[in-house]
Scaffold this motif. Sequence first.
Motif, PDB file in Angstrom:
ATOM      1  N   GLU A   5      67.587 -27.267  44.042  1.00 50.77           N
ATOM      2  CA  GLU A   5      66.555 -26.282  44.334  1.00 50.77           C
ATOM      3  C   GLU A   5      66.781 -25.006  43.533  1.00 50.77           C
ATOM      4  OE1 GLU A   5      64.748 -23.730  48.109  1.00 50.77           O
ATOM      5  OE2 GLU A   5      66.296 -25.271  48.448  1.00 50.77           O
ATOM      6  N   LEU A   6      68.027 -24.571  43.430  1.00 48.87           N
ATOM      7  CA  LEU A   6      68.326 -23.381  42.647  1.00 48.87           C
ATOM      8  C   LEU A   6      67.972 -23.591  41.183  1.00 48.87           C
ATOM      9  CD1 LEU A   6      69.493 -20.561  42.249  1.00 48.87           C
ATOM     10  CD2 LEU A   6      71.782 -21.599  42.127  1.00 48.87           C
ATOM     11  N   ALA A   7      68.294 -24.770  40.675  1.00 47.02           N
ATOM     12  CA  ALA A   7      67.982 -25.061  39.269  1.00 47.02           C
ATOM     13  C   ALA A   7      66.494 -24.933  39.007  1.00 47.02           C
ATOM     14  CB  ALA A   7      68.479 -26.460  38.900  1.00 47.02           C
ATOM     15  N   VAL A   8      65.680 -25.449  39.932  1.00 47.00           N
ATOM     16  CA  VAL A   8      64.223 -25.374  39.777  1.00 47.00           C
ATOM     17  C   VAL A   8      63.746 -23.928  39.863  1.00 47.00           C
ATOM     18  CG1 VAL A   8      62.019 -26.013  40.808  1.00 47.00           C
ATOM     19  CG2 VAL A   8      63.832 -27.722  40.585  1.00 47.00           C
ATOM     20  N   ARG A   9      64.204 -23.208  40.876  1.00 45.51           N
ATOM     21  CA  ARG A   9      63.734 -21.832  41.085  1.00 45.51           C
ATOM     22  C   ARG A   9      64.182 -20.902  39.973  1.00 45.51           C
ATOM     23  NH1 ARG A   9      64.781 -19.954  47.188  1.00 45.51           N
ATOM     24  NH2 ARG A   9      63.827 -18.081  46.284  1.00 45.51           N
ATOM     25  N   ALA A  10      65.379 -21.131  39.431  1.00 44.10           N
ATOM     26  CA  ALA A  10      65.909 -20.244  38.387  1.00 44.10           C
ATOM     27  C   ALA A  10      65.528 -20.702  36.980  1.00 44.10           C
ATOM     28  CB  ALA A  10      67.434 -20.165  38.498  1.00 44.10           C
ATOM     29  N   GLY A  11      64.995 -21.922  36.858  1.00 41.53           N
ATOM     30  CA  GLY A  11      64.579 -22.413  35.545  1.00 41.53           C
ATOM     31  C   GLY A  11      65.724 -22.775  34.636  1.00 41.53           C
ATOM     32  N   TYR A  38      73.908 -22.469  47.979  1.00 40.40           N
ATOM     33  CA  TYR A  38      73.726 -21.186  47.305  1.00 40.40           C
ATOM     34  C   TYR A  38      72.878 -20.268  48.173  1.00 40.40           C
ATOM     35  CZ  TYR A  38      75.347 -23.472  43.006  1.00 40.40           C
ATOM     36  OH  TYR A  38      76.085 -24.134  42.057  1.00 40.40           O
ATOM     37  N   ASP A  39      73.234 -18.986  48.219  1.00 46.16           N
ATOM     38  CA  ASP A  39      72.415 -18.049  48.961  1.00 46.16           C
ATOM     39  C   ASP A  39      71.296 -17.529  48.056  1.00 46.16           C
ATOM     40  OD1 ASP A  39      73.282 -15.818  47.410  1.00 46.16           O
ATOM     41  OD2 ASP A  39      75.088 -15.677  48.644  1.00 46.16           O
ATOM     42  N   PRO A  40      70.271 -16.864  48.619  1.00 47.06           N
ATOM     43  CA  PRO A  40      69.111 -16.415  47.835  1.00 47.06           C
ATOM     44  C   PRO A  40      69.468 -15.489  46.675  1.00 47.06           C
ATOM     45  CG  PRO A  40      68.597 -16.367  50.166  1.00 47.06           C
ATOM     46  CD  PRO A  40      70.075 -16.649  50.067  1.00 47.06           C
ATOM     47  N   ARG A  41      70.570 -14.741  46.796  1.00 43.65           N
ATOM     48  CA  ARG A  41      70.964 -13.845  45.705  1.00 43.65           C
ATOM     49  C   ARG A  41      71.291 -14.592  44.424  1.00 43.65           C
ATOM     50  NH1 ARG A  41      75.872 -10.375  47.495  1.00 43.65           N
ATOM     51  NH2 ARG A  41      76.579 -12.489  47.963  1.00 43.65           N
ATOM     52  N   SER A  42      71.618 -15.852  44.540  1.00 46.50           N
ATOM     53  CA  SER A  42      72.009 -16.637  43.373  1.00 46.50           C
ATOM     54  C   SER A  42      70.876 -16.741  42.350  1.00 46.50           C
ATOM     55  CB  SER A  42      72.456 -18.041  43.793  1.00 46.50           C
ATOM     56  OG  SER A  42      73.560 -17.976  44.663  1.00 46.50           O
ATOM     57  N   VAL A  46      71.456 -15.797  38.465  1.00 48.15           N
ATOM     58  CA  VAL A  46      71.192 -16.737  37.367  1.00 48.15           C
ATOM     59  C   VAL A  46      70.145 -16.166  36.416  1.00 48.15           C
ATOM     60  CG1 VAL A  46      70.299 -19.025  36.794  1.00 48.15           C
ATOM     61  CG2 VAL A  46      71.854 -18.743  38.734  1.00 48.15           C
ATOM     62  N   ALA A  47      69.124 -15.517  36.965  1.00 43.86           N
ATOM     63  CA  ALA A  47      68.095 -14.908  36.120  1.00 43.86           C
ATOM     64  C   ALA A  47      68.699 -13.840  35.207  1.00 43.86           C
ATOM     65  CB  ALA A  47      66.993 -14.313  36.991  1.00 43.86           C
ATOM     66  N   GLU A  48      69.653 -13.081  35.752  1.00 42.31           N
ATOM     67  CA  GLU A  48      70.301 -12.035  34.953  1.00 42.31           C
ATOM     68  C   GLU A  48      71.118 -12.654  33.815  1.00 42.31           C
ATOM     69  OE1 GLU A  48      70.704  -8.122  33.974  1.00 42.31           O
ATOM     70  OE2 GLU A  48      69.515  -8.996  35.604  1.00 42.31           O
ATOM     71  N   ILE A  49      71.828 -13.739  34.115  1.00 40.62           N
ATOM     72  CA  ILE A  49      72.606 -14.413  33.073  1.00 40.62           C
ATOM     73  C   ILE A  49      71.678 -14.916  31.981  1.00 40.62           C
ATOM     74  CG2 ILE A  49      74.079 -16.396  32.580  1.00 40.62           C
ATOM     75  CD1 ILE A  49      75.199 -16.113  35.430  1.00 40.62           C
ATOM     76  N   ARG A  50      70.559 -15.533  32.365  1.00 40.80           N
ATOM     77  CA  ARG A  50      69.599 -16.040  31.377  1.00 40.80           C
ATOM     78  C   ARG A  50      69.060 -14.907  30.502  1.00 40.80           C
ATOM     79  NH1 ARG A  50      64.787 -19.497  33.221  1.00 40.80           N
ATOM     80  NH2 ARG A  50      64.701 -19.725  30.954  1.00 40.80           N
ATOM     81  N   ALA A  51      68.711 -13.786  31.129  1.00 38.21           N
ATOM     82  CA  ALA A  51      68.144 -12.669  30.378  1.00 38.21           C
ATOM     83  C   ALA A  51      69.146 -12.109  29.378  1.00 38.21           C
ATOM     84  CB  ALA A  51      67.689 -11.575  31.346  1.00 38.21           C
ATOM     85  N   LEU A  52      70.390 -11.977  29.798  1.00 29.26           N
ATOM     86  CA  LEU A  52      71.406 -11.392  28.925  1.00 29.26           C
ATOM     87  C   LEU A  52      71.802 -12.347  27.791  1.00 29.26           C
ATOM     88  CD1 LEU A  52      73.570  -9.699  31.681  1.00 29.26           C
ATOM     89  CD2 LEU A  52      72.250  -8.523  29.906  1.00 29.26           C
ATOM     90  N   THR A  53      71.922 -13.638  28.104  1.00 30.40           N
ATOM     91  CA  THR A  53      72.238 -14.590  27.027  1.00 30.40           C
ATOM     92  C   THR A  53      71.072 -14.684  26.050  1.00 30.40           C
ATOM     93  OG1 THR A  53      71.497 -16.418  28.455  1.00 30.40           O
ATOM     94  CG2 THR A  53      73.871 -15.944  28.378  1.00 30.40           C
ATOM     95  N   GLY A  54      69.848 -14.437  26.551  1.00 32.31           N
ATOM     96  CA  GLY A  54      68.699 -14.392  25.653  1.00 32.31           C
ATOM     97  C   GLY A  54      68.768 -13.239  24.675  1.00 32.31           C
ATOM     98  N   LEU A  55      69.499 -12.185  25.037  1.00 31.84           N
ATOM     99  CA  LEU A  55      69.713 -11.048  24.138  1.00 31.84           C
ATOM    100  C   LEU A  55      70.878 -11.276  23.184  1.00 31.84           C
ATOM    101  CD1 LEU A  55      69.235  -8.075  26.635  1.00 31.84           C
ATOM    102  CD2 LEU A  55      67.681  -8.777  24.806  1.00 31.84           C
ATOM    103  N   VAL A  66      76.851  -9.374  36.170  1.00 28.96           N
ATOM    104  CA  VAL A  66      76.768 -10.203  37.373  1.00 28.96           C
ATOM    105  C   VAL A  66      77.570  -9.570  38.505  1.00 28.96           C
ATOM    106  CG1 VAL A  66      77.354 -12.448  38.358  1.00 28.96           C
ATOM    107  CG2 VAL A  66      76.337 -12.316  36.073  1.00 28.96           C
ATOM    108  N   GLU A  67      78.757  -9.079  38.180  1.00 28.84           N
ATOM    109  CA  GLU A  67      79.595  -8.460  39.206  1.00 28.84           C
ATOM    110  C   GLU A  67      78.957  -7.182  39.734  1.00 28.84           C
ATOM    111  OE1 GLU A  67      83.323  -8.010  37.238  1.00 28.84           O
ATOM    112  OE2 GLU A  67      83.943 -10.099  37.598  1.00 28.84           O
TER     113      GLU A  67
END
Length: 306
Positions: A5-11, A38-42, A46-55, A66-67
């Motif tokens: 479910e997290l994989a789907v929601r986070a893309g 996983y809790d909802p904060r995850s 994950v979105a933050e990791i994706r955005a930063l690796t995209g940069l 993340v921390e």
Amino acid sequence: MRVGELAVRAGVTIRALRYYEAAGLVVPTRLANGYRDYDPRSVRLVAEIRALTGLGLSVEETRPFVECLASGHGASDECPASLAAYRQVIDQLSERIASLTRRRDALAAHLESAANRAVAPATAVELTEFPAPADDGAADHLAGTAMPGVRLPTTGGTTIRLDELGAGRTVLYVYPLSGRPGVDLPEGWTSIPGASGCTPQACGFRDHYDDLRAAGAERVYGVSSQPSDYQRELVDRLRLPFAMVSDEAFGLRDALRLPTFEAGGLTLYRRLTLIVKDGIIEKVFYPVFPPGRHAAEVLDWLEERR
């Protein structure tokens, strides 16, 4: 939520979530049955990791961000460690840009050196080993013809009207196609009679330019069907003291019935030279061969009439 479910929601893929877990960035709790939870904060992490690796940041370089989020901050870059990470990545990129710039400049210097070796004075370039063009009579009608009112752009950023070239003699040498370092010529080019030799011909007119002017040529232009931007590369590379004229629409061909040929799916001008005096074609050189000696041939003709 489960990992799927997290994989789907986070893309992201489940494999990516496993990697983030192994890196200690997004760590689930374990249920009694061993499933990850996983809790909802995850989703936000994950979105933050994706955005930063995209940069361009690596997954590990996203850790301070993340921390920062995990500690309760509203934005991932509100923490001093995040700002320090920004600076570190920027410094690394600056070093890479400087290194790439040095490599690019070195390659450009090698290209210019190679191109200059390839454009030695025209007298040193002979193309007599290539097939010579035959005189097929395609230019017999041109002598004595008035120049048409065709307006064409030049590599100097201006336009010229061919029936308003000005008083005195103008040399218009018409050529098929100039090559460019690293760009292939049409297939079978060297086997086409009279096709090869545009660069030696341009060099010849460059090397004899002052002599041509002294012998009575008020203006010298090269004419082809290539666009001005392409021609400008040749002018810059060969350091030509005169402009090239672009006739992409073949207005000159249509007005004067100039000869053309086909090569590699392109329609190209056959090589010829027009001497225009006071708006009238006074002399036609056709066929032109070898191209590298042609400027000297034009110079001899002009000097005989000086």
